[in-house]
Design a protein around this motif. Structure first.
Motif, PDB file in Angstrom:
ATOM      1  N   LEU A   1       0.833  -1.201   0.000  1.00 51.70           N
ATOM      2  CA  LEU A   1       0.000   0.000   0.000  1.00 51.70           C
ATOM      3  C   LEU A   1       0.873   1.260   0.000  1.00 51.70           C
ATOM      4  O   LEU A   1       0.576   2.225  -0.691  1.00 51.70           O
ATOM      5  CB  LEU A   1      -0.953  -0.002   1.201  1.00 51.70           C
ATOM      6  CG  LEU A   1      -1.999  -1.119   1.204  1.00 51.70           C
ATOM      7  CD1 LEU A   1      -2.814  -1.085   2.489  1.00 51.70           C
ATOM      8  CD2 LEU A   1      -2.905  -1.038  -0.013  1.00 51.70           C
TER       9      LEU A   1
ATOM     10  N   TRP B   1      -9.430  -4.482  -2.832  1.00 52.15           N
ATOM     11  CA  TRP B   1     -10.210  -3.258  -2.696  1.00 52.15           C
ATOM     12  C   TRP B   1      -9.449  -2.158  -1.961  1.00 52.15           C
ATOM     13  O   TRP B   1      -9.534  -0.987  -2.322  1.00 52.15           O
ATOM     14  CB  TRP B   1     -11.541  -3.534  -1.992  1.00 52.15           C
ATOM     15  CG  TRP B   1     -12.510  -4.218  -2.890  1.00 52.15           C
ATOM     16  CD1 TRP B   1     -12.899  -5.526  -2.850  1.00 52.15           C
ATOM     17  CD2 TRP B   1     -13.177  -3.645  -4.009  1.00 52.15           C
ATOM     18  NE1 TRP B   1     -13.767  -5.798  -3.872  1.00 52.15           N
ATOM     19  CE2 TRP B   1     -13.966  -4.641  -4.596  1.00 52.15           C
ATOM     20  CE3 TRP B   1     -13.193  -2.373  -4.572  1.00 52.15           C
ATOM     21  CZ2 TRP B   1     -14.762  -4.430  -5.710  1.00 52.15           C
ATOM     22  CZ3 TRP B   1     -13.996  -2.158  -5.681  1.00 52.15           C
ATOM     23  CH2 TRP B   1     -14.760  -3.182  -6.237  1.00 52.15           C
ATOM     24  N   THR B   2      -8.695  -2.539  -0.953  1.00 55.81           N
ATOM     25  CA  THR B   2      -7.906  -1.537  -0.222  1.00 55.81           C
ATOM     26  C   THR B   2      -6.888  -0.897  -1.155  1.00 55.81           C
ATOM     27  O   THR B   2      -6.709   0.323  -1.155  1.00 55.81           O
ATOM     28  CB  THR B   2      -7.198  -2.181   0.985  1.00 55.81           C
ATOM     29  OG1 THR B   2      -8.166  -2.860   1.778  1.00 55.81           O
ATOM     30  CG2 THR B   2      -6.484  -1.143   1.812  1.00 55.81           C
TER      31      THR B   2
END
Length: 177
Positions: free
Chosen positions: A6, A75-76
């Protein structure tokens, strides 16, 4: 591990957000380089597929970033990548617009506007070359793109859907219908 992926999405897409002069297409070459060659998030073929989906879907073509984020971290990842691309440039645009309008009409203002136009065009062209290169585009693709660009330069008010239809007809004839 997930946090590092991320964070990588943020590190890659925030700078692209801030240099996307000319819109989303101006950063496609850099996005392709980072996602395929540097981080190996997707293969060249997967990138072309995601690019095609992003261009066919309604909304901005830069939604390619959302698809890349989803491919990398679900999705994150899609949410993080989308926010990393759209929020910084939106905030910067808002702040610059407030100041920009204050100085409208000054010589340096006009010069800056005129100087940024070819930069945006060059970045968009680099994106086209990157996508054509990894898609393995043939001579017909290059010819249709070149002819379409020339026609739009000559007749800028021409509806681009006419060129799209012409390209489709050319490809149909080229591949024997």
């Amino acid at each position: 591990m997930r946090e590092s992926v991320l964070w990588s999405l943020i590190v890659v897409f925030v700078p692209f957000s801030l240099v996307s002069i000319g819109g989303g297409p101006s950063i496609f070459a850099g996005i392709q380089h980072q996602s395929v060659e540097v981080y190996h998030w997707v293969t060249a073929r997967e990138f072309v597929d995601l690019f095609a989906i992003a261009r066919a879907a309604p909304g901005p073509g830069s939604m390619l970033v959302t698809l890349l984020g989803w491919k990398v971290a679900g999705w994150t990842g899609a949410i993080v990548a989308t926010l990393a691309l759209f929020v910084p440039s939106s905030l910067l645009c808002y702040a610059v617009t407030k100041m920009w309008n204050h100085y409208r009409g000054r010589h340096w203002h006009t010069a800056l506007e005129e100087g940024l136009a070819p930069i945006g065009a060059g970045l968009i062209l680099a994106g086209v070359f990157a996508v054509f290169r990894i898609a393995g585009a043939g001579i017909m693709s290059w010819a249709v793109a070149g002819i379409s660009a020339a026609i739009l330069a000559w007749r800028p008010k021409l509806n681009p859907l006419i060129l799209l239809a012409g390209g489709a007809v050319a490809f149909a004839f080229w591949h024997g219908m």
